[in-house]
Design a protein around this motif. Structure first.
Motif, PDB file in Angstrom:
ATOM      1  N   ALA A 121      44.458  32.068  38.169  1.00  0.00           N
ATOM      2  CA  ALA A 121      44.225  31.142  39.278  1.00  0.00           C
ATOM      3  C   ALA A 121      42.753  31.137  39.665  1.00  0.00           C
ATOM      4  CB  ALA A 121      45.096  31.519  40.467  1.00  0.00           C
ATOM      5  N   GLY A 122      42.106  32.285  39.571  1.00  0.00           N
ATOM      6  CA  GLY A 122      40.673  32.362  39.854  1.00  0.00           C
ATOM      7  C   GLY A 122      39.864  31.518  38.891  1.00  0.00           C
ATOM      8  N   PHE A 123      40.351  31.388  37.693  1.00  0.00           N
ATOM      9  CA  PHE A 123      39.696  30.524  36.699  1.00  0.00           C
ATOM     10  C   PHE A 123      40.154  29.076  36.828  1.00  0.00           C
ATOM     11  CE2 PHE A 123      38.939  34.413  33.991  1.00  0.00           C
ATOM     12  CZ  PHE A 123      37.552  34.346  34.085  1.00  0.00           C
ATOM     13  N   TYR A 154      43.420  37.814  46.279  1.00  0.00           N
ATOM     14  CA  TYR A 154      42.605  38.043  45.086  1.00  0.00           C
ATOM     15  C   TYR A 154      42.037  36.755  44.503  1.00  0.00           C
ATOM     16  CZ  TYR A 154      44.883  42.677  45.038  1.00  0.00           C
ATOM     17  OH  TYR A 154      45.347  43.922  45.360  1.00  0.00           O
ATOM     18  N   VAL A 155      42.776  35.655  44.581  1.00  0.00           N
ATOM     19  CA  VAL A 155      42.332  34.411  43.950  1.00  0.00           C
ATOM     20  C   VAL A 155      40.968  33.960  44.459  1.00  0.00           C
ATOM     21  CG1 VAL A 155      42.820  31.940  43.681  1.00  0.00           C
ATOM     22  CG2 VAL A 155      44.609  33.624  43.238  1.00  0.00           C
ATOM     23  N   PRO A 156      40.749  33.846  45.768  1.00  0.00           N
ATOM     24  CA  PRO A 156      39.416  33.415  46.196  1.00  0.00           C
ATOM     25  C   PRO A 156      38.319  34.419  45.838  1.00  0.00           C
ATOM     26  CG  PRO A 156      40.830  33.823  48.108  1.00  0.00           C
ATOM     27  CD  PRO A 156      41.674  33.957  46.886  1.00  0.00           C
ATOM     28  N   VAL A 157      38.672  35.705  45.862  1.00  0.00           N
ATOM     29  CA  VAL A 157      37.680  36.715  45.478  1.00  0.00           C
ATOM     30  C   VAL A 157      37.321  36.541  44.005  1.00  0.00           C
ATOM     31  CG1 VAL A 157      37.302  39.203  45.158  1.00  0.00           C
ATOM     32  CG2 VAL A 157      38.392  38.361  47.247  1.00  0.00           C
ATOM     33  N   THR A 166      35.238  33.363  43.209  1.00  0.00           N
ATOM     34  CA  THR A 166      33.826  33.403  43.592  1.00  0.00           C
ATOM     35  C   THR A 166      33.064  34.530  42.903  1.00  0.00           C
ATOM     36  OG1 THR A 166      34.357  34.739  45.551  1.00  0.00           O
ATOM     37  CG2 THR A 166      34.277  32.332  45.832  1.00  0.00           C
ATOM     38  N   SER A 167      33.731  35.271  42.051  1.00  0.00           N
ATOM     39  CA  SER A 167      33.089  36.358  41.306  1.00  0.00           C
ATOM     40  C   SER A 167      32.789  35.902  39.891  1.00  0.00           C
ATOM     41  CB  SER A 167      34.017  37.578  41.223  1.00  0.00           C
ATOM     42  OG  SER A 167      34.328  38.062  42.497  1.00  0.00           O
ATOM     43  N   VAL A 200      35.250  44.395  36.891  1.00  0.00           N
ATOM     44  CA  VAL A 200      35.142  45.593  37.726  1.00  0.00           C
ATOM     45  C   VAL A 200      36.322  45.652  38.696  1.00  0.00           C
ATOM     46  CG1 VAL A 200      33.782  46.748  39.525  1.00  0.00           C
ATOM     47  CG2 VAL A 200      32.637  45.780  37.516  1.00  0.00           C
ATOM     48  N   TYR A 201      36.626  44.536  39.345  1.00  0.00           N
ATOM     49  CA  TYR A 201      37.779  44.502  40.257  1.00  0.00           C
ATOM     50  C   TYR A 201      39.049  44.925  39.538  1.00  0.00           C
ATOM     51  CZ  TYR A 201      35.571  42.193  44.282  1.00  0.00           C
ATOM     52  OH  TYR A 201      34.811  41.903  45.383  1.00  0.00           O
ATOM     53  N   VAL A 202      39.295  44.351  38.386  1.00  0.00           N
ATOM     54  CA  VAL A 202      40.526  44.636  37.651  1.00  0.00           C
ATOM     55  C   VAL A 202      40.591  46.106  37.245  1.00  0.00           C
ATOM     56  CG1 VAL A 202      41.823  44.137  35.537  1.00  0.00           C
ATOM     57  CG2 VAL A 202      40.877  42.249  36.900  1.00  0.00           C
ATOM     58  N   VAL A 203      39.492  46.655  36.736  1.00  0.00           N
ATOM     59  CA  VAL A 203      39.473  48.064  36.316  1.00  0.00           C
ATOM     60  C   VAL A 203      39.724  48.975  37.515  1.00  0.00           C
ATOM     61  CG1 VAL A 203      37.991  49.916  35.423  1.00  0.00           C
ATOM     62  CG2 VAL A 203      38.062  47.699  34.261  1.00  0.00           C
TER      63      VAL A 203
END
Length: 189
Positions: free
Chosen positions: A59-61, A124-127, A130-131, A138-141
């Protein structure tokens, strides 16, 4: 690696997953003394959280797989599991306390984790959107490392003598109540 980003990721995970500690403690209490049950809980937690992250990353993509209108229906999963657990507790109410209850299966834990993760996806989606890709990695790890920490925390809580006594005595009531409550909150939210 940016320590500030790691701290932000850890904080974001902690804020969106506090409720999972209680659920994990209930699952670990239910699994006490059953060979392989703790491993199934950890595997289920990772499967469910990986699905949350996969949906949030997609969704972020911009490739939203779950329309926002569908998210409340995820409440059906924990609601159904809670009703099943309540039925089993009611059905077995007259049996001796040492009668084994069913330990949670990995896919049940994954379903509850994923269904309870609608708010995580929403945060998480908006974060992620915008990343950059490097920050998203890094977030996922960090999230995946902290899932393990959360599992240890849930197991730790379930094995504290006072908590273990309460969960041992009331876990058969608490787990269905929590799952039904989560399911209703998701459905009505």
């Amino acid at each position: 690696m940016n320590p500030g980003l790691i701290g932000k990721a850890a904080g974001l995970f902690a804020v969106t997953n506090v409720d999972d500690l209680l659920i994990l403690a209930l699952f670990f209490a239910q699994a006490a003394g059953r060979p392989g049950a703790s491993r199934r809980i950890v595997v289920g937690q990772y499967l469910g959280f990986a699905a949350i992250v996969a949906v949030a990353v997609a969704a972020g993509f911009g490739a939203t797989f779950l329309p926002e209108a569908a998210l409340p229906y995820l409440g059906i999963l924990p609601l159904a599991l809670g009703v099943k657990a309540a039925w089993l507790a009611w059905r077995d109410r007259g049996e001796a306390a040492d009668t084994p209850t069913l330990a949670p299966r990995a896919l049940e834990v994954a379903a509850v984790t994923f269904a309870n993760g609608g708010d995580n996806i929403g945060v998480y989606v908006p974060v992620f959107a915008t990343s950059g890709v490097a920050d998203m990695v890094v977030y996922v790890v960090v999230f995946l490392v902290l899932v393990g920490v959360w599992c240890l925390g849930g197991r730790f809580l379930a094995t504290r003598p006072v908590v273990a006594r309460v969960l041992g005595r009331w876990g058969h009531v608490l787990l269905p109540a929590v799952l039904i409550g989560i399911g209703l909150l998701i459905l009505l939210g």
